[in-house]
Design an enzyme around this catalytic site. Structure first.
Site, PDB file in Angstrom:
ATOM      1  CE  LYS A  75      -1.406   3.060   3.186  1.00 60.40           C
ATOM      2  NZ  LYS A  75      -1.489   3.716   1.940  1.00 60.40           N
ATOM      3  CB  CYS A 101      13.010   9.128   8.519  1.00 62.79           C
ATOM      4  SG  CYS A 101      14.034   7.621   7.073  1.00 62.79           S
ATOM      5  CD  GLU A 150      13.291   0.297   9.188  1.00 60.51           C
ATOM      6  OE1 GLU A 150      14.037   1.925   9.815  1.00 60.51           O
ATOM      7  OE2 GLU A 150      14.591  -0.198   8.451  1.00 60.51           O
ATOM      8  CD  GLU A 195      10.687  12.707  11.652  1.00 60.64           C
ATOM      9  OE1 GLU A 195       9.555  12.506  12.001  1.00 60.64           O
ATOM     10  OE2 GLU A 195      11.580  12.199  10.391  1.00 60.64           O
TER      11      GLU A 195
HETATM   12  P1  ADP Z   1       3.770  11.344   6.755  1.00 61.22           P
HETATM   13  O1  ADP Z   1       3.695  11.927   7.704  1.00 61.22           O
HETATM   14  O2  ADP Z   1       4.686  10.373   5.931  1.00 61.22           O
HETATM   15  O3  ADP Z   1       2.829  11.225   5.906  1.00 61.22           O
HETATM   16  P2  ADP Z   1       2.415   8.667   8.011  1.00 61.22           P
HETATM   17  O4  ADP Z   1       3.245   8.031   8.794  1.00 61.22           O
HETATM   18  O5  ADP Z   1       1.244   9.971   8.244  1.00 61.22           O
HETATM   19  O6  ADP Z   1       3.808   9.096   7.099  1.00 61.22           O
HETATM   20  O7  ADP Z   1       2.421   7.884   5.959  1.00 61.22           O
HETATM   21  C1  ADP Z   1       2.688   6.800   5.265  1.00 61.22           C
HETATM   22  C2  ADP Z   1       2.323   5.709   5.156  1.00 61.22           C
HETATM   23  O8  ADP Z   1       1.171   5.487   5.985  1.00 61.22           O
HETATM   24  C3  ADP Z   1       1.842   6.435   3.602  1.00 61.22           C
HETATM   25  O9  ADP Z   1       1.097   5.112   3.189  1.00 61.22           O
HETATM   26  C4  ADP Z   1      -0.237   6.606   4.679  1.00 61.22           C
HETATM   27  O10 ADP Z   1      -1.283   5.829   4.030  1.00 61.22           O
HETATM   28  C5  ADP Z   1      -0.110   5.374   5.608  1.00 61.22           C
HETATM   29  N1  ADP Z   1      -0.782   5.574   7.150  1.00 61.22           N
HETATM   30  C6  ADP Z   1      -1.249   6.259   7.509  1.00 61.22           C
HETATM   31  N2  ADP Z   1      -2.217   6.470   9.012  1.00 61.22           N
HETATM   32  C7  ADP Z   1      -2.557   4.697   8.827  1.00 61.22           C
HETATM   33  C8  ADP Z   1      -3.335   4.023   9.165  1.00 61.22           C
HETATM   34  N3  ADP Z   1      -3.850   4.461  10.765  1.00 61.22           N
HETATM   35  N4  ADP Z   1      -3.400   2.966   9.348  1.00 61.22           N
HETATM   36  C9  ADP Z   1      -2.225   2.116   7.662  1.00 61.22           C
HETATM   37  N5  ADP Z   1      -1.746   3.137   7.103  1.00 61.22           N
HETATM   38  C10 ADP Z   1      -1.623   4.300   7.172  1.00 61.22           C
END
Ligand code: ADP
Length: 486
Positions: A183, A293, A259, A389
């Site tokens: 995903k 990161c 990560e 960050e």
């Molecule tokens: P960033 O802050 O770098 O956008 P996120 O942690 O929000 O990082 O997102 C990283 C990945 O995790 C993306 O693919 C996002 O769609 C996914 N993501 C965010 N929230 C969820 C969740 N609750 N469950 C599964 N995947 C998630």
């Protein structure tokens, strides 16, 4: 041969990739992918529902035993063909990443090289999966230790390195004999779709890799993680989302690799080679528009060299060019408005605490989500940007007097991904490697990532390692067998 944007976008699949077929989302919903440099739409693609996510898991599960039984050499050769194809199509992947994520084209080419190395490295590791064999201490039996694929794995990737974060997970999973559901981030899903097409061209068997793109990350992911057929969750992203996913993964006691965020210290001692420190700082801070990161988050500089470092780095930062990643610039747009708002707040907080802006300091008027490359000095000890960050092109400087104080500042964070140290004193460098509490260290360098090395953090930066010999073991289970003698 130069490729134009239109032709490239027309070649990107827009469906979900499930069980070897490209298909629309159930119900036909779509999501729009935009260019952060212009705010304009690049493509609309399928927006998966939770049912689609489970269909992808069905496909990964159906393919699991045949893929696990496929010869390691054949698994490795698939990855090697993917590596070769990626070299041929490097310009396409670089342009696509620059378009959907905003990174300068030269850096996007660098990511194609880096991301490709995971395919090559794990194509070589696939045939080196091994175990051990020995007698038990009692002399009454034989101990056999073997490695087996974990099973169907769910890979969630972020937007900042659309290709490399995908290959860093897909390649070791496939090498180990695991099938996957991927995903990608909703902001940058196109690179993964194009990569899935490349895998098909490389001979990917049906169901071994499945891709679900969705604007409903949580709703689509949760049922996959809760399904007992899933055996492994690998995530790269923010620490808060990582914590949520770990909680969800606890239900079925899933193997996990996380990560997560970083807050890297960049420590410059009074005996450092300042030319090297300035070059290292430019890379560690401004690569990927500061959105990594591993980005240096806190510049902890010995008080005797702080003014000179600040002056030299300000000169370099003021010369950075800003614009659309495809226009030969040094700094592209931030990923979205939220990122611009966050940087604006962090800078305002620093200034309110008494810090001084040496260059930049504000968002640049749109279209596009640009922020001027910034240097700030004299950060107060409670400045938010020392704790959080930054994830953007803002370099903040704080100072220290003694080595012990430098170490204490470096470790004053809940994160522990990477630390950078600049010193000419070898003994001090070794002391810092021991004293700074991180999973990775750069000594006199501003960049550490390498497919042959274990990437990962300690503390709240995550669990597990990607790349290196360790990377494949995240997708392998150890099995011990006792065979009594006689
Ligand atoms: P960033 O802050 O770098 O956008 P996120 O942690 O929000 O990082 O997102 C990283 C990945 O995790 C993306 O693919 C996002 O769609 C996914 N993501 C965010 N929230 C969820 C969740 N609750 N469950 C599964 N995947 C998630």
């Amino acid at each position: 041969m130069a490729i134009d944007e239109r032709t490239l976008l027309a070649s990107v699949p827009t469906g979900l990739f499930i069980g070897g077929e490209w298909r629309p989302a159930t119900g036909g919903a779509t999501l729009s992918v935009t260019d952060p440099a212009t705010g304009k739409e690049l493509l609309t693609i399928a927006d998966a529902t939770p049912e689609d996510g489970l269909l992808a898991l069905d496909a990964a599960d159906a393919a699991a035993s045949a893929w696990a039984a496929t010869a390691p050499r054949a698994r490795g050769e698939l990855l090697r063909r993917a590596f070769d194809l990626l070299q041929e199509r490097a310009d396409e992947f670089a342009l696509l990443m620059s378009l959907e994520m905003g990174k300068p084209l030269a850096e996007a080419r660098g990511e194609v090289a880096y991301g490709g190395e995971f395919l090559r490295w794990f194509s070589e590791e696939a045939v080196r999966i091994s175990g051990s064999f020995g007698s038990n201490p009692e002399g009454t039996g034989t101990i056999i230790v073997s490695q087996r694929p974990v099973g169907p794995s769910f890979l969630i990737t972020p937007w900042n390195f659309p290709l490399a974060m995908a290959t860093r997970k897909i390649a070791p999973a496939l090498a180990a004999g695991c099938t996957v559901v991927v995903k990608p981030a909703e902001l940058t899903p196109l690179t993964t779709l194009l990569f899935a097409k490349l895998l098909v061209d490389a001979g990917l068997p049906v169901g071994v890799v499945n891709v679900v793109t969705t604007s409903s990350a949580r709703e689509v992911s949760a049922p996959i993680i809760a399904d007992p057929r899933l055996r492994k969750l690998s995530f790269t992203g923010s620490t808060p989302v990582g914590r949520t996913l770990l909680t969800q993964a606890a239900k079925n006691v899933l193997r996990t690799s996380m990560e997560l965020g970083g807050n890297a210290p960049f420590v410059i001692f009074d005996d450092a080679d300042l030319d090297k420190a300035v070059d290292g700082a430019m890379l560690a801070k401004f690569r990927n528009i500061g959105q990594a990161c591993t980005a240096a988050n806190r510049f902890i500089v010995h008080e005797s060299v702080a003014d000179e470092f600040a002056a030299r780095i300000t000169e370099r930062v003021s010369a950075l060019t800003v614009g659309r990643g495809t226009d030969g610039v040094d700094i592209g747009p931030l990923i979205d408005d939220r990122a611009v708002a966050n940087l604006t707040e962090l800078v305002a907080d620093a200034v309110a605490g008494g810090a001084r802006i040496l260059t930049g300091g504000a968002a640049i008027d749109g279209p596009g989500t640009f922020f001027a490359p910034t240097v700030i000095t004299g950060l107060a000890s409670d400045a938010r940007m020392l704790r959080e960050e930054i994830f953007g092109p803002v370099l903040g400087i704080t100072t220290f007097a003694t080595e012990a104080e430098g170490v204490a500042l470096a470790n004053a964070t809940e994160y522990g991904l990477v630390g950078y140290v600049f010193t000419k004193d070898l003994a001090r460098a070794h002391r810092m490697i021991d004293a700074i509490d991180t999973g990775m260290m750069g000594v006199n360098t501003g960049i550490v990532s390498n497919a042959a090395a274990p990437f990962g953090g300690v503390k709240q930066s995550g669990v597990g390692r990607e790349g290196g010999a360790e990377g494949i073991s995240e997708y392998l289970e150890t099995k011990y067998t006792l065979i009594p003698a006689g």
